[in-house]
Design a protein around this motif. Sequence first.
Motif, PDB file in Angstrom:
ATOM      1  N   ALA A  13     -55.169  55.386  29.655  1.00  0.00           N
ATOM      2  CA  ALA A  13     -56.359  55.880  30.366  1.00  0.00           C
ATOM      3  C   ALA A  13     -57.631  55.540  29.598  1.00  0.00           C
ATOM      4  O   ALA A  13     -58.658  55.176  30.202  1.00  0.00           O
ATOM      5  N   THR A  41     -48.318  53.134  30.209  1.00  0.00           N
ATOM      6  CA  THR A  41     -46.910  53.340  29.823  1.00  0.00           C
ATOM      7  C   THR A  41     -46.779  54.333  28.666  1.00  0.00           C
ATOM      8  O   THR A  41     -45.685  54.809  28.402  1.00  0.00           O
ATOM      9  N   LEU A  51     -57.614  68.371  34.688  1.00  0.00           N
ATOM     10  CA  LEU A  51     -58.893  68.182  33.988  1.00  0.00           C
ATOM     11  C   LEU A  51     -59.619  69.527  33.929  1.00  0.00           C
ATOM     12  O   LEU A  51     -60.283  69.928  34.883  1.00  0.00           O
ATOM     13  N   GLN A 178     -48.192  42.021  24.601  1.00  0.00           N
ATOM     14  CA  GLN A 178     -48.739  41.425  23.377  1.00  0.00           C
ATOM     15  C   GLN A 178     -49.016  42.495  22.328  1.00  0.00           C
ATOM     16  O   GLN A 178     -50.130  43.022  22.259  1.00  0.00           O
ATOM     17  N   SER A 204     -58.118  51.595  20.934  1.00  0.00           N
ATOM     18  CA  SER A 204     -57.763  52.740  21.784  1.00  0.00           C
ATOM     19  C   SER A 204     -56.282  52.636  22.139  1.00  0.00           C
ATOM     20  O   SER A 204     -55.913  52.605  23.301  1.00  0.00           O
ATOM     21  N   ALA A 205     -55.483  52.569  21.091  1.00  0.00           N
ATOM     22  CA  ALA A 205     -54.044  52.334  21.266  1.00  0.00           C
ATOM     23  C   ALA A 205     -53.229  53.615  21.121  1.00  0.00           C
ATOM     24  O   ALA A 205     -52.041  53.563  20.803  1.00  0.00           O
TER      25      ALA A 205
HETATM   26  C1  LIG Z   1     -46.533  65.691  29.075  1.00  0.00           C
HETATM   27  C2  LIG Z   1     -48.000  65.422  28.877  1.00  0.00           C
HETATM   28  C3  LIG Z   1     -48.933  66.025  29.710  1.00  0.00           C
HETATM   29  C4  LIG Z   1     -50.302  65.766  29.559  1.00  0.00           C
HETATM   30  N1  LIG Z   1     -51.176  66.336  30.440  1.00  0.00           N
HETATM   31  C5  LIG Z   1     -52.496  66.053  30.332  1.00  0.00           C
HETATM   32  C6  LIG Z   1     -53.413  66.612  31.264  1.00  0.00           C
HETATM   33  O1  LIG Z   1     -53.025  67.354  32.170  1.00  0.00           O
HETATM   34  N2  LIG Z   1     -54.739  66.296  31.119  1.00  0.00           N
HETATM   35  C7  LIG Z   1     -55.195  65.473  30.114  1.00  0.00           C
HETATM   36  O2  LIG Z   1     -56.401  65.232  30.044  1.00  0.00           O
HETATM   37  N3  LIG Z   1     -54.335  64.950  29.225  1.00  0.00           N
HETATM   38  C8  LIG Z   1     -53.010  65.226  29.290  1.00  0.00           C
HETATM   39  N4  LIG Z   1     -52.128  64.703  28.375  1.00  0.00           N
HETATM   40  C9  LIG Z   1     -52.667  63.946  27.232  1.00  0.00           C
HETATM   41  C10 LIG Z   1     -52.957  62.505  27.640  1.00  0.00           C
HETATM   42  O3  LIG Z   1     -51.792  61.952  28.200  1.00  0.00           O
HETATM   43  C11 LIG Z   1     -53.395  61.665  26.425  1.00  0.00           C
HETATM   44  O4  LIG Z   1     -54.417  62.311  25.710  1.00  0.00           O
HETATM   45  C12 LIG Z   1     -53.930  60.313  26.928  1.00  0.00           C
HETATM   46  O5  LIG Z   1     -53.007  59.736  27.817  1.00  0.00           O
HETATM   47  C13 LIG Z   1     -54.198  59.363  25.771  1.00  0.00           C
HETATM   48  O6  LIG Z   1     -54.549  58.116  26.346  1.00  0.00           O
HETATM   49  P1  LIG Z   1     -54.620  56.808  25.476  1.00  0.00           P
HETATM   50  O7  LIG Z   1     -55.058  55.708  26.363  1.00  0.00           O
HETATM   51  O8  LIG Z   1     -55.408  57.073  24.239  1.00  0.00           O
HETATM   52  O9  LIG Z   1     -53.120  56.611  24.942  1.00  0.00           O
HETATM   53  P2  LIG Z   1     -51.855  55.975  25.665  1.00  0.00           P
HETATM   54  O10 LIG Z   1     -51.771  56.357  27.083  1.00  0.00           O
HETATM   55  O11 LIG Z   1     -50.682  56.312  24.801  1.00  0.00           O
HETATM   56  O12 LIG Z   1     -52.135  54.414  25.626  1.00  0.00           O
HETATM   57  C14 LIG Z   1     -52.095  53.677  24.424  1.00  0.00           C
HETATM   58  C15 LIG Z   1     -51.752  52.258  24.778  1.00  0.00           C
HETATM   59  O13 LIG Z   1     -51.820  51.482  23.580  1.00  0.00           O
HETATM   60  C16 LIG Z   1     -50.757  50.566  23.577  1.00  0.00           C
HETATM   61  N5  LIG Z   1     -50.459  50.193  22.184  1.00  0.00           N
HETATM   62  C17 LIG Z   1     -50.049  51.002  21.188  1.00  0.00           C
HETATM   63  N6  LIG Z   1     -49.878  50.296  20.060  1.00  0.00           N
HETATM   64  C18 LIG Z   1     -50.187  48.992  20.346  1.00  0.00           C
HETATM   65  C19 LIG Z   1     -50.200  47.774  19.608  1.00  0.00           C
HETATM   66  N7  LIG Z   1     -49.862  47.721  18.308  1.00  0.00           N
HETATM   67  N8  LIG Z   1     -50.555  46.637  20.249  1.00  0.00           N
HETATM   68  C20 LIG Z   1     -50.912  46.652  21.561  1.00  0.00           C
HETATM   69  N9  LIG Z   1     -50.906  47.772  22.310  1.00  0.00           N
HETATM   70  C21 LIG Z   1     -50.567  48.938  21.710  1.00  0.00           C
HETATM   71  C22 LIG Z   1     -49.601  51.295  24.251  1.00  0.00           C
HETATM   72  O14 LIG Z   1     -48.670  50.382  24.801  1.00  0.00           O
HETATM   73  C23 LIG Z   1     -50.334  52.093  25.319  1.00  0.00           C
HETATM   74  O15 LIG Z   1     -50.398  51.415  26.548  1.00  0.00           O
HETATM   75  C24 LIG Z   1     -50.747  64.919  28.518  1.00  0.00           C
HETATM   76  C25 LIG Z   1     -49.819  64.285  27.684  1.00  0.00           C
HETATM   77  C26 LIG Z   1     -48.464  64.538  27.862  1.00  0.00           C
HETATM   78  C27 LIG Z   1     -47.465  63.851  26.961  1.00  0.00           C
END
Ligand SMILES: Cc1cc2nc3c(=O)[nH]c(=O)nc-3n(C[C@H](O)[C@H](O)[C@H](O)COP(=O)(O)OP(=O)(O)OC[C@H]3O[C@@H](n4cnc5c(N)ncnc54)[C@H](O)[C@@H]3O)c2cc1C
Length: 365
Positions: A13, A41, A51, A178, A204-205
């Motif tokens: 996200a 994923t 939210l 990748q 933002s990984a």
């Molecule tokens: C069960 C559950 C319920 C939740 N409910 C809520 C809710 O109701 N409201 C809310 O606001 N939040 C909620 N959250 C929290 C929310 O899901 C996370 O805070 C948010 O998804 C984080 O987003 P992100 O993009 O930082 O991380 P992620 O979604 O984990 O994305 C990180 C991305 O980085 C990629 N990546 C990682 N390492 C590498 C690398 N070395 N090279 C290339 N790519 C890489 C991964 O493949 C992934 O696609 C919930 C979480 C869970 C587990």
Amino acid sequence: MTPERLIIIGAGAIGACLAYELSADPRYQITVIDQAAGPATGATGAALGVLIGVLCQRTKGRFWQLRQRTLARYQSLIPELEAAIGQPIPGHSGLLKLVMDPAERPGWEQLQAIRRQQGYDLELWDPSELHDRIPGVVADPFALAVWSPYDRQIDPTALTQALVTTAQQRGVEFCFNQPVQNLQRSGDREIVVNDRACDWLILSAGLGSTAIAQQLGLELPMQPVMGQALRMRWPNDRWPQQVITAEDIHLVPLGDREFWLGATVEIPPDQIAIAPQPEYLEMLRSRAEQFWPDLKQAEVLQAWQGYRPRPLGRPAPVIERLTDWPNVIVATAHYRNGLLLAPVTAAIVQELLATAVPPSSPAMI
Ligand SMILES: Cc1cc2nc3c(=O)[nH]c(=O)nc-3n(C[C@H](O)[C@H](O)[C@H](O)COP(=O)(O)OP(=O)(O)OC[C@H]3O[C@@H](n4cnc5c(N)ncnc54)[C@H](O)[C@@H]3O)c2cc1C
């Protein structure tokens, strides 16, 4: 003018929202790199997308400001994306909170007064009003229900996919499958990510950010906090139409009697990910049945889990420009609120970019 090359690592996200918002700025040529086969994923794909902004107890300071800004952007962002993709993004406007303890009533009345001054009208419903509005769905022993028309829920995967699609329409390149394994400086300020050079890098990984940050000399320890959730079918025809939250348990109606119930919060003793614990899921169900007795007969259709990226030793989220690498911005570790805070994260990153030295300037590093 030559566009500035900007790489975002991660298509959850946060990365997807960054890509979409930054793609409105013609100065940047944006590439998003993710190790997975598609977007959403990681934690994003496991989230419920609830939210909570106006209904949270904070009334001032950084956390309230982040929530206020993000909810304001969501109001325009969702219709904007829906117009671009030509279909609605599943979700709900408004959020109902059940308060079980009568001793909490004065606190909610106080919050209602403060929110009114801030321009938000929260409704406080007594049990009789709640039963009139949602007949038979909620158990008796509760003190109060608080209705916020300003908070919302959005399907996290559909939102992220919509952000990716619209960012692609605006020229953003997404590179999946990748994994980023190698970061290097090249010349005065260029950064090479795997074999791609860029002028700006945004990290933002999610949980993967820790290992990548280490290559930049940055310690960014995070705890993978397990969350389990269920997709269920309501056993009769009186299922709730609105998103309801009670003591940190969320019920999200999906239509056709189906709904999500979640999520557990399983904090590991250290930074090592632990497997989902069945007893946490049992506890989630039995607590939920106290609020919604009909759930005792509800059928479980699916169970899933994910890890929330929780920063250690500092508050979530981490959004900052690095001192030693001034063209690197970290935007990660959103723990339980990544969906909520995605738009404001993008806004803060835009501000950090606006105040940074452009690549055409003399050496910065
Ligand atoms: C069960 C559950 C319920 C939740 N409910 C809520 C809710 O109701 N409201 C809310 O606001 N939040 C909620 N959250 C929290 C929310 O899901 C996370 O805070 C948010 O998804 C984080 O987003 P992100 O993009 O930082 O991380 P992620 O979604 O984990 O994305 C990180 C991305 O980085 C990629 N990546 C990682 N390492 C590498 C690398 N070395 N090279 C290339 N790519 C890489 C991964 O493949 C992934 O696609 C919930 C979480 C869970 C587990």
